[in-house]
Motif scaffolding. Structure first.
Motif, PDB file in Angstrom:
ATOM      1  N   GLN A 137       1.137  -0.647  -0.247  1.00 40.13           N
ATOM      2  CA  GLN A 137      -0.057  -0.162  -0.330  1.00 40.13           C
ATOM      3  C   GLN A 137       0.528   1.322   0.133  1.00 40.13           C
ATOM      4  OE1 GLN A 137      -2.675  -0.866   3.342  1.00 40.13           O
ATOM      5  NE2 GLN A 137      -3.911  -1.543   2.047  1.00 40.13           N
ATOM      6  N   SER A 138       1.771   1.309   0.658  1.00 37.52           N
ATOM      7  CA  SER A 138       3.185   2.316   0.439  1.00 37.52           C
ATOM      8  C   SER A 138       3.614   2.783  -0.769  1.00 37.52           C
ATOM      9  CB  SER A 138       3.943   2.716   1.974  1.00 37.52           C
ATOM     10  OG  SER A 138       3.237   1.428   2.984  1.00 37.52           O
ATOM     11  N   VAL A 140       1.743   2.120  -3.906  1.00 37.81           N
ATOM     12  CA  VAL A 140       1.566   3.204  -4.552  1.00 37.81           C
ATOM     13  C   VAL A 140       0.860   3.946  -4.577  1.00 37.81           C
ATOM     14  CG1 VAL A 140       1.134   1.272  -5.801  1.00 37.81           C
ATOM     15  CG2 VAL A 140      -0.243   1.649  -4.174  1.00 37.81           C
ATOM     16  N   GLY A 141       0.736   4.858  -5.136  1.00 36.77           N
ATOM     17  CA  GLY A 141      -0.254   5.927  -4.120  1.00 36.77           C
ATOM     18  C   GLY A 141      -1.707   5.648  -3.874  1.00 36.77           C
ATOM     19  N   PHE A 142      -1.974   6.733  -3.358  1.00 40.09           N
ATOM     20  CA  PHE A 142      -3.597   6.501  -2.675  1.00 40.09           C
ATOM     21  C   PHE A 142      -4.854   6.287  -3.727  1.00 40.09           C
ATOM     22  CE2 PHE A 142      -8.053   8.253  -1.593  1.00 40.09           C
ATOM     23  CZ  PHE A 142      -7.771   8.038  -0.778  1.00 40.09           C
ATOM     24  N   ARG A 143      -4.583   6.432  -5.059  1.00 39.12           N
ATOM     25  CA  ARG A 143      -6.312   5.345  -6.080  1.00 39.12           C
ATOM     26  C   ARG A 143      -5.469   4.519  -6.149  1.00 39.12           C
ATOM     27  NH1 ARG A 143      -7.712   9.761 -10.391  1.00 39.12           N
ATOM     28  NH2 ARG A 143      -9.172   8.543 -10.107  1.00 39.12           N
ATOM     29  N   GLU A 144      -4.649   4.100  -5.652  1.00 41.84           N
ATOM     30  CA  GLU A 144      -4.319   2.646  -6.434  1.00 41.84           C
ATOM     31  C   GLU A 144      -4.035   1.561  -4.707  1.00 41.84           C
ATOM     32  OE1 GLU A 144      -1.562   1.785 -10.724  1.00 41.84           O
ATOM     33  OE2 GLU A 144      -0.641   2.558  -8.810  1.00 41.84           O
ATOM     34  N   ARG A 145      -4.440   2.097  -4.235  1.00 44.14           N
ATOM     35  CA  ARG A 145      -4.442   1.179  -2.987  1.00 44.14           C
ATOM     36  C   ARG A 145      -5.240  -0.101  -2.578  1.00 44.14           C
ATOM     37  NH1 ARG A 145      -2.465   5.775   2.098  1.00 44.14           N
ATOM     38  NH2 ARG A 145      -0.428   6.044   0.520  1.00 44.14           N
TER      39      ARG A 145
END
Length: 195
Positions: A137-138, A140-145
Motif C-alpha cells: 500500500q505504501s 503506490v499512490g492513494f488511487r491504487e491502494r
C-alpha cells in the motif's frame, strides 16, 4: 491478451514491475500455501499417522489462531519503530521454523511439536501478512491502494490454493501407490472413505 490492452484491466500487471509488490505477492502466496497446507494435512497426519483422536487434531491447530493476532498486533507497532523489512524477516524466520518442524515430524513425534509448529506458523503469519500489506500500500499512490490490496489478497488465495492442490495430488498418488502394494488395499481404503 485482450485484457492487457484494456484501460482498466482486472489485474494491472504493470504493478508487478514494482519489486515490493512482486515480492509481497509471491511471498504471500507461499505463506498462504504453508498455512492452508498445515490446516489441511496436519489434522490428517495427527489422526492417521500418530493415532491421535479428532479432538486433539483440532486442538493442535488452535495455537496458530492465537499466535497470528498477537504477532500482528505486536508487529504493527514494531513497523512504526523499525520499518516493515525487519518485521518481515522475523516473520519469515518463524515461517521457516514451522516448515522445518512439519518436515521433521514422524509417527512418534510428541504432540507438543505440532503445537509449537502451529504457534510458530501463526507468529510468522502475524509478522508477515500485515507488513506486506503495509509495504504494497505504501508503494503506490492513494488511487491504487485498493487495487494493490486486492492483488495482494488474490495472490495469497491463489498461492494457497495452488500449493494445497499440488500437495493433495502428490498425497493421493503416493497413497494410491502405497496401497496398490497391499492386496485389496485400494478397495479397503475406498470402503473406509465411503459414507
Amino acid at each position: 491478451n485482450m485484457r492487457r490492452g484494456h484501460p482498466s484491466p482486472f489485474i494491472p500487471f504493470r504493478l508487478f514491475r514494482l519489486r515490493v509488490i512482486a515480492v509481497a505477492s509471491l511471498s504471500g502466496g507461499l505463506a498462504a500455501g504453508v498455512m492452508y497446507s498445515a490446516l489441511t494435512f496436519l489434522p490428517l497426519f495427527l489422526q492417521g499417522a500418530m493415532g491421535e483422536p479428532a479432538m486433539i487434531a483440532g486442538m493442535v491447530i488452535t495455537p496458530m489462531a492465537v499466535g497470528w493476532p498477537m504477532a500482528a498486533a505486536f508487529g504493527s507497532r514494531l513497523i512504526l519503530r523499525v520499518g516493515y523489512r525487519p518485521v518481515i524477516l522475523v516473520g519469515t524466520a518463524f515461517l521457516m521454523t514451522s516448515m522445518i518442524m512439519f518436515a521433521l515430524m514422524t509417527r512418534t513425534t510428541p504432540v507438543f511439536v505440532p503445537v509449537l509448529a502451529m504457534l510458530s506458523l501463526g507468529i510468522g503469519l502475524g509478522f508477515t501478512v500485515t507488513p506486506f500489506m503495509v509495504a504494497v500500500q505504501s508503494a503506490v499512490g492513494f488511487r491504487e491502494r485498493a487495487t494493490v490490496t486486492a492483488v495482494s489478497t488474490f495472490a495469497r488465495s491463489l498461492g494457497g490454493t495452488f500449493i494445497v492442490t499440488i500437495l493433495s495430488t502428490w498425497m493421493a498418488f503416493t497413497l494410491a501407490g502405497e496401497l496398490s502394494g497391499i492386496p485389496g488395499g485400494v478397495d479397503v481404503a475406498n470402503k473406509l472413505l465411503s459414507p
